[in-house]
Scaffold this motif. Structure first.
Motif, PDB file in Angstrom:
ATOM      1  N   LYS A   2       1.057  -0.914  -0.245  1.00 29.95           N
ATOM      2  CA  LYS A   2       0.032   0.343  -0.114  1.00 29.95           C
ATOM      3  C   LYS A   2       0.731   1.410   0.082  1.00 29.95           C
ATOM      4  O   LYS A   2       1.874   1.321   0.061  1.00 29.95           O
ATOM      5  N   ASP A  88      -2.759   4.955  -1.715  1.00 34.41           N
ATOM      6  CA  ASP A  88      -3.830   3.905  -1.499  1.00 34.41           C
ATOM      7  C   ASP A  88      -5.018   5.093  -0.439  1.00 34.41           C
ATOM      8  O   ASP A  88      -6.157   4.939  -0.033  1.00 34.41           O
ATOM      9  N   CYS A  89      -3.864   6.509   0.290  1.00 39.04           N
ATOM     10  CA  CYS A  89      -4.529   6.819   0.820  1.00 39.04           C
ATOM     11  C   CYS A  89      -3.633   8.552   0.806  1.00 39.04           C
ATOM     12  O   CYS A  89      -2.863   8.039   0.134  1.00 39.04           O
ATOM     13  N   TRP A 111      -7.317   4.180   9.334  1.00 40.77           N
ATOM     14  CA  TRP A 111      -7.186   3.770   8.872  1.00 40.77           C
ATOM     15  C   TRP A 111      -7.134   1.537   8.332  1.00 40.77           C
ATOM     16  O   TRP A 111      -8.367   1.486   7.557  1.00 40.77           O
ATOM     17  N   GLU A 112      -6.755   1.538   8.445  1.00 40.63           N
ATOM     18  CA  GLU A 112      -6.420   0.379   8.249  1.00 40.63           C
ATOM     19  C   GLU A 112      -7.363  -0.623   9.164  1.00 40.63           C
ATOM     20  O   GLU A 112      -7.804  -1.917   9.173  1.00 40.63           O
ATOM     21  N   ASP A 116     -12.348   4.590   6.447  1.00 43.01           N
ATOM     22  CA  ASP A 116     -12.100   5.567   5.198  1.00 43.01           C
ATOM     23  C   ASP A 116     -11.088   7.270   5.355  1.00 43.01           C
ATOM     24  O   ASP A 116     -10.939   8.083   4.647  1.00 43.01           O
ATOM     25  N   ASP A 163      -9.157   7.787   2.458  1.00 41.59           N
ATOM     26  CA  ASP A 163      -8.957   6.606   1.749  1.00 41.59           C
ATOM     27  C   ASP A 163      -9.240   6.939   0.033  1.00 41.59           C
ATOM     28  O   ASP A 163      -9.629   7.929  -0.042  1.00 41.59           O
ATOM     29  N   LYS A 164      -8.157   6.264  -0.834  1.00 38.98           N
ATOM     30  CA  LYS A 164      -7.880   6.543  -1.980  1.00 38.98           C
ATOM     31  C   LYS A 164      -9.641   6.686  -2.792  1.00 38.98           C
ATOM     32  O   LYS A 164      -9.697   7.554  -3.419  1.00 38.98           O
ATOM     33  N   LYS A 165     -10.715   5.770  -2.653  1.00 39.93           N
ATOM     34  CA  LYS A 165     -12.284   6.018  -2.657  1.00 39.93           C
ATOM     35  C   LYS A 165     -12.075   7.000  -2.383  1.00 39.93           C
ATOM     36  O   LYS A 165     -13.784   7.731  -3.296  1.00 39.93           O
TER      37      LYS A 165
END
Ligand code: UDP
Ligand code: MG
Length: 318
Positions: A2, A88-89, A111-112, A116, A163-165
């Motif tokens: 990641k 990824d973040c 985050w893990e 998010d 988070d990436k999203k």
């Protein structure tokens, strides 16, 4: 593996560049099992920030420099960083180390755990001036009143993990008026908070004088809500109520006077009061027109933001 993207806007931060790089590098190299990039955005600095960043880049392959065409402001610089981030973040943070880099591992830990958005909330403002404490308190109270649906976390600025999203969703918002601290709660997603004590600026000076603070406050309010546009309606109704009470009272006195029952008012008093009533009636008419214009303006603002009507996090099928 990641990847973490650290995003830092820099405007005239020459005194901070090497100290910032040293501190964040120290923390990031200790992260086991993660790749990382440090994105520094030179926001049209007039000092040596860019030169110093280029010197740092020669020693550090993780450093990505974004050089903006002029000074666009912190929010726009952050947008440029979010658009460029490949991690990824993403973790936006200030260059002056007021957001302690020591918190980065804790943000990643949360985050893990599946969050998010991990907000870093300042627990104490003791190191701020009394004016900054009061104005920040007022700012968050107004935001809270304006948005019953979107909860704006108090005392959380741009230091968070996304988070990436969430980054992708924010990058896809079409609006040009960017205020990250409003957009993040607007898009939603699973969020949590960690707390920290904000440090004093390590070196250099703040770029947020009173004028810039007022600009940020007005951008936040207009980005968050069109509610202030509806404030003309209650004001107009109050004017109407005053007009009705005052009009009826004067009419009753006029009738009493006409019937020669009582002499409360002199000629001058009667005409003076009549002028006040006419002015109240005019104010009511103007208020009504303003309310109509405000209703349509609110619709135009909402449409022109082109914000999505809904954001789907995930579609779960069997
Ligand atoms: N900043 C920026 N462009 C600007 C103003 C500020 O990129 O026009 C950056 C600045 O270099 C710092 C961050 O935004 O990394 C926060 O600025 P500052 O520390 O001056 O704000 P304060 O902490 O006083 O609110
Ligand atoms: Mg600062």
């Amino acid at each position: 593996m990641k990847k973490i993207s650290l995003i830092t806007p820099m405007y005239n931060e020459a005194p901070m560049v090497s100290l910032y790089m040293e501190k964040v590098q120290e923390i990031l190299t200790k992260l086991n099992g993660y790749e990382y990039e440090i994105i520094c955005i030179n926001d049209g600095s007039s000092d040596d920030t860019l030169t110093l960043l280029k010197q740092e880049q020669e020693k550090n392959d993780h450093l990505v420099i974004i050089d903006l065409s002029r000074n666009w402001g912190q929010e726009a610089a952050l947008s440029a960083g979010l658009l460029t981030a490949t991690g990824d973040c993403a973790i936006p943070m200030d260059a002056d180390l007021q957001d302690p880099p020591e918190l980065i591992p804790l943000l990643i830990e949360k985050w893990e755990e599946g969050y998010d958005v991990v907000n870093a909330k300042r627990v104490s403002r003791k190191k701020d001036t009394a004016f900054k404490r009061q104005s920040a308190g007022l700012y968050y109270r107004i935001l809270e009143k304006l948005s019953p649906k979107v909860k704006i976390p108090q005392n959380v600025n741009n230091f968070r993990l996304l988070d990436k999203k969430v980054v992708d969703t924010i990058n896809n918002l079409p609006e040009t008026n960017r205020v990250l601290r409003i957009e993040i709660p607007f898009v939603g997603f699973k969020s949590c908070e960690i707390q920290f004590v904000r440090q004093k600026r390590a070196k250099g000076k703040s770029h947020y004088p009173f004028k810039a603070m007022v600009n940020l406050a007005t951008s936040s309010i207009t980005s968050l809500s069109t509610k202030p546009l509806s404030w003309s309606l209650p004001v107009t109704l109050i004017i109407l109520a005053l007009f009705i009470c005052s009009g009826i009272a004067e009419l009753v006195l006029f009738i009493l006077q006409a019937c020669e029952i009582n002499y409360f008012l002199s000629e001058v008093g009667y005409w003076g009061w009549l002028i006040i009533n006419v002015l109240l009636l005019l104010a009511f008419c103007l208020g009504t027109m303003l309310t109509v214009i405000s209703l349509y303006t609110a619709k135009i603002v909402e449409e022109s933001q082109h914000r999505p009507s809904v954001i789907i996090k995930e579609i779960i099928k069997k």
